[in-house]
Design a protein around this motif. Sequence first.
Motif, PDB file in Angstrom:
ATOM      1  N   THR A  75      16.397 -60.811  73.028  1.00 30.99           N
ATOM      2  CA  THR A  75      16.369 -60.004  74.240  1.00 30.99           C
ATOM      3  C   THR A  75      15.344 -58.878  74.080  1.00 30.99           C
ATOM      4  O   THR A  75      15.303 -58.229  73.034  1.00 30.99           O
ATOM      5  N   PRO A  76      14.495 -58.630  75.100  1.00 31.46           N
ATOM      6  CA  PRO A  76      13.550 -57.509  75.006  1.00 31.46           C
ATOM      7  C   PRO A  76      14.278 -56.186  74.783  1.00 31.46           C
ATOM      8  O   PRO A  76      15.445 -56.024  75.152  1.00 31.46           O
ATOM      9  N   VAL A  77      13.549 -55.242  74.202  1.00 34.19           N
ATOM     10  CA  VAL A  77      14.107 -53.918  73.909  1.00 34.19           C
ATOM     11  C   VAL A  77      13.726 -52.960  75.030  1.00 34.19           C
ATOM     12  O   VAL A  77      12.538 -52.813  75.358  1.00 34.19           O
ATOM     13  N   GLN A  78      14.740 -52.333  75.632  1.00 33.53           N
ATOM     14  CA  GLN A  78      14.497 -51.317  76.648  1.00 33.53           C
ATOM     15  C   GLN A  78      14.205 -49.986  75.947  1.00 33.53           C
ATOM     16  O   GLN A  78      14.942 -49.573  75.056  1.00 33.53           O
ATOM     17  N   CYS A  79      13.133 -49.314  76.369  1.00 34.93           N
ATOM     18  CA  CYS A  79      12.715 -48.055  75.743  1.00 34.93           C
ATOM     19  C   CYS A  79      12.856 -46.923  76.764  1.00 34.93           C
ATOM     20  O   CYS A  79      12.273 -46.986  77.855  1.00 34.93           O
ATOM     21  N   LEU A  80      13.620 -45.901  76.428  1.00 33.80           N
ATOM     22  CA  LEU A  80      13.826 -44.745  77.291  1.00 33.80           C
ATOM     23  C   LEU A  80      13.335 -43.501  76.549  1.00 33.80           C
ATOM     24  O   LEU A  80      13.902 -43.127  75.515  1.00 33.80           O
ATOM     25  N   LEU A  81      12.279 -42.908  77.048  1.00 33.39           N
ATOM     26  CA  LEU A  81      11.726 -41.686  76.456  1.00 33.39           C
ATOM     27  C   LEU A  81      11.992 -40.532  77.415  1.00 33.39           C
ATOM     28  O   LEU A  81      11.585 -40.563  78.572  1.00 33.39           O
ATOM     29  N   PHE A  82      12.692 -39.503  76.936  1.00 31.20           N
ATOM     30  CA  PHE A  82      13.021 -38.331  77.744  1.00 31.20           C
ATOM     31  C   PHE A  82      12.089 -37.189  77.333  1.00 31.20           C
ATOM     32  O   PHE A  82      12.024 -36.816  76.155  1.00 31.20           O
ATOM     33  N   ILE A  83      11.352 -36.642  78.316  1.00 36.30           N
ATOM     34  CA  ILE A  83      10.454 -35.515  78.067  1.00 36.30           C
ATOM     35  C   ILE A  83      10.787 -34.403  79.064  1.00 36.30           C
ATOM     36  O   ILE A  83      11.393 -34.665  80.112  1.00 36.30           O
ATOM     37  N   PRO A  84      10.434 -33.136  78.778  1.00 33.95           N
ATOM     38  CA  PRO A  84      10.709 -32.053  79.732  1.00 33.95           C
ATOM     39  C   PRO A  84      10.125 -32.356  81.105  1.00 33.95           C
ATOM     40  O   PRO A  84       8.980 -32.784  81.231  1.00 33.95           O
ATOM     41  N   SER A  85      10.922 -32.136  82.133  1.00 31.05           N
ATOM     42  CA  SER A  85      10.583 -32.609  83.476  1.00 31.05           C
ATOM     43  C   SER A  85       9.364 -31.930  84.074  1.00 31.05           C
ATOM     44  O   SER A  85       8.735 -32.479  84.986  1.00 31.05           O
ATOM     45  N   VAL A  86       8.966 -30.753  83.601  1.00 30.00           N
ATOM     46  CA  VAL A  86       7.808 -30.071  84.170  1.00 30.00           C
ATOM     47  C   VAL A  86       6.525 -30.885  83.953  1.00 30.00           C
ATOM     48  O   VAL A  86       5.617 -30.849  84.791  1.00 30.00           O
ATOM     49  N   GLN A  87       6.431 -31.604  82.832  1.00 30.45           N
ATOM     50  CA  GLN A  87       5.291 -32.481  82.500  1.00 30.45           C
ATOM     51  C   GLN A  87       3.951 -31.752  82.464  1.00 30.45           C
ATOM     52  O   GLN A  87       2.885 -32.372  82.537  1.00 30.45           O
ATOM     53  N   THR A  88       4.011 -30.428  82.360  1.00 27.86           N
ATOM     54  CA  THR A  88       2.836 -29.577  82.162  1.00 27.86           C
ATOM     55  C   THR A  88       3.151 -28.686  80.978  1.00 27.86           C
ATOM     56  O   THR A  88       4.075 -27.875  81.052  1.00 27.86           O
ATOM     57  N   TYR A  89       2.407 -28.829  79.883  1.00 26.08           N
ATOM     58  CA  TYR A  89       2.823 -28.213  78.626  1.00 26.08           C
ATOM     59  C   TYR A  89       1.715 -27.334  78.046  1.00 26.08           C
ATOM     60  O   TYR A  89       0.539 -27.732  78.021  1.00 26.08           O
ATOM     61  N   PRO A  90       2.068 -26.147  77.542  1.00 25.00           N
ATOM     62  CA  PRO A  90       1.080 -25.270  76.897  1.00 25.00           C
ATOM     63  C   PRO A  90       0.592 -25.867  75.584  1.00 25.00           C
ATOM     64  O   PRO A  90       1.353 -26.508  74.850  1.00 25.00           O
ATOM     65  N   LEU A  91      -0.681 -25.625  75.282  1.00 21.36           N
ATOM     66  CA  LEU A  91      -1.260 -26.121  74.039  1.00 21.36           C
ATOM     67  C   LEU A  91      -0.548 -25.556  72.813  1.00 21.36           C
ATOM     68  O   LEU A  91      -0.483 -26.208  71.774  1.00 21.36           O
ATOM     69  N   SER A  92      -0.012 -24.350  72.937  1.00 21.14           N
ATOM     70  CA  SER A  92       0.542 -23.655  71.781  1.00 21.14           C
ATOM     71  C   SER A  92       2.036 -23.884  71.585  1.00 21.14           C
ATOM     72  O   SER A  92       2.598 -23.398  70.599  1.00 21.14           O
ATOM     73  N   GLU A  93       2.698 -24.602  72.502  1.00 28.94           N
ATOM     74  CA  GLU A  93       4.152 -24.746  72.414  1.00 28.94           C
ATOM     75  C   GLU A  93       4.561 -26.138  71.947  1.00 28.94           C
ATOM     76  O   GLU A  93       3.844 -27.121  72.141  1.00 28.94           O
ATOM     77  N   THR A  94       5.741 -26.196  71.340  1.00 31.59           N
ATOM     78  CA  THR A  94       6.314 -27.462  70.886  1.00 31.59           C
ATOM     79  C   THR A  94       6.982 -28.178  72.058  1.00 31.59           C
ATOM     80  O   THR A  94       7.713 -27.549  72.840  1.00 31.59           O
TER      81      THR A  94
END
Length: 405
Positions: free
Chosen positions: A231-250
């Motif tokens: 069976t194929p593997v379903q991949c779910l990646l959760f990222i912060p919803s703003v999707q705009t990230y500062p260069l200096s932040e984690t």
Amino acid sequence: MESIPPSYTFSPPSPSYSPSPPSPSYSTELLPGEQTVEETRRLALQTHNTGISRPGSTIPVYGRNGHIRGQISLRSSEGLVEVTLKLEGHLRVTTSGTTVTTSVASESYSLWNSSCTEPCPKTLPFEIFFPSTFKDGSQARPLPPSFEDKLAPVGTCSYTLSVVVSKPRRFLSSFRCSDSLVVPVCYHPRSRPHTPILPSDVPFMTTVKSSPEEWHQVLSTMNATKSSKLTPVQCLLFIPSVQTYPLSETIPFHLQLRAPSSSLALFVEKSALDYNLPVLPSGEISVRVYLLRQVVAKAYEEQKFSNRILGEGKLTYSGPLPENHHSYRNVPLGEGMDCLDWDGELRCTEDVTVASFATNPLSVRDFIVLSLEPLEPMKCPLIASKHCHPIRLVTDPWSDHTVSW
């Protein structure tokens, strides 16, 4: 061959920024923060530091609508016809060995000419501003930042400030000769997210229960060969919803893989193959999450791509999502399905200082990439998967204070 990521779309624009307020009256004496950036036998150019700086760089740096203030010192003003100050910017892209140059800024200011009633002074103060936009074909776009990436050398954006001193040619007074001084300047417009992201040290399981709207779910699939009947593997990646990230932040993220235990067993050490998942994964498949920068140069309808990894994600195995998590309602776990879960963090390397931007000749696009690669592709029944999700990188963290840049 690595597939090209999907077309790039920016997140909602950052708040507008107003130009810096007018500077105090100008003195011809060098003040703290002022410097002579270039000089020749006949003239010298001095500029005032705007407060923006780059470690180890002596090039003057200016922000959005940057205020350039300084003075031109002439060794001699005798016999001059005109003194001109120019601010110029160029995009240069290279495809198939051909370099195409596009002007993004061309401002010219006559500081003195022979029609003036007063003789030319030896010191000429000036105050000018960087333009906020340029004409990209038929569309007005924000002025692009100074950009050069030696690891992705398909295009650059550069700016110069030049002084041209003109005088009549000897014996040919109707013709002019000129002496010029050209110095590079850096345009570094600052930008920030329109909303903050959750701190990276707050556990995902805590925030996903209390604030599920803070997370954006990216779905992809790792397929299996037909002969394996897996069976194929379903991949779910959760990222912060703003999707705009500062260069200096984690950037925190959470990864979940869903499939029957027979498929997930390939992610698990063979010594632990009792199918009683979860166990510590380090099996036959490499699991990576990383930041990818793609520089796209376009000339004469031909495009050239250059990719660079900006930062590798650090993954830590964690427990599965709670059974009542809202994502199960959108993508049900299903009978006989198991999960493998990781918490992770992404961060740009410190040498990355330029945010994402887009113009017709040159674009800098950024992505979060989920890569699942079998260590022995010819033997593995699961097929390599690479999913690129577009994001925007900005120069500064979110702030609730009014800022003029």
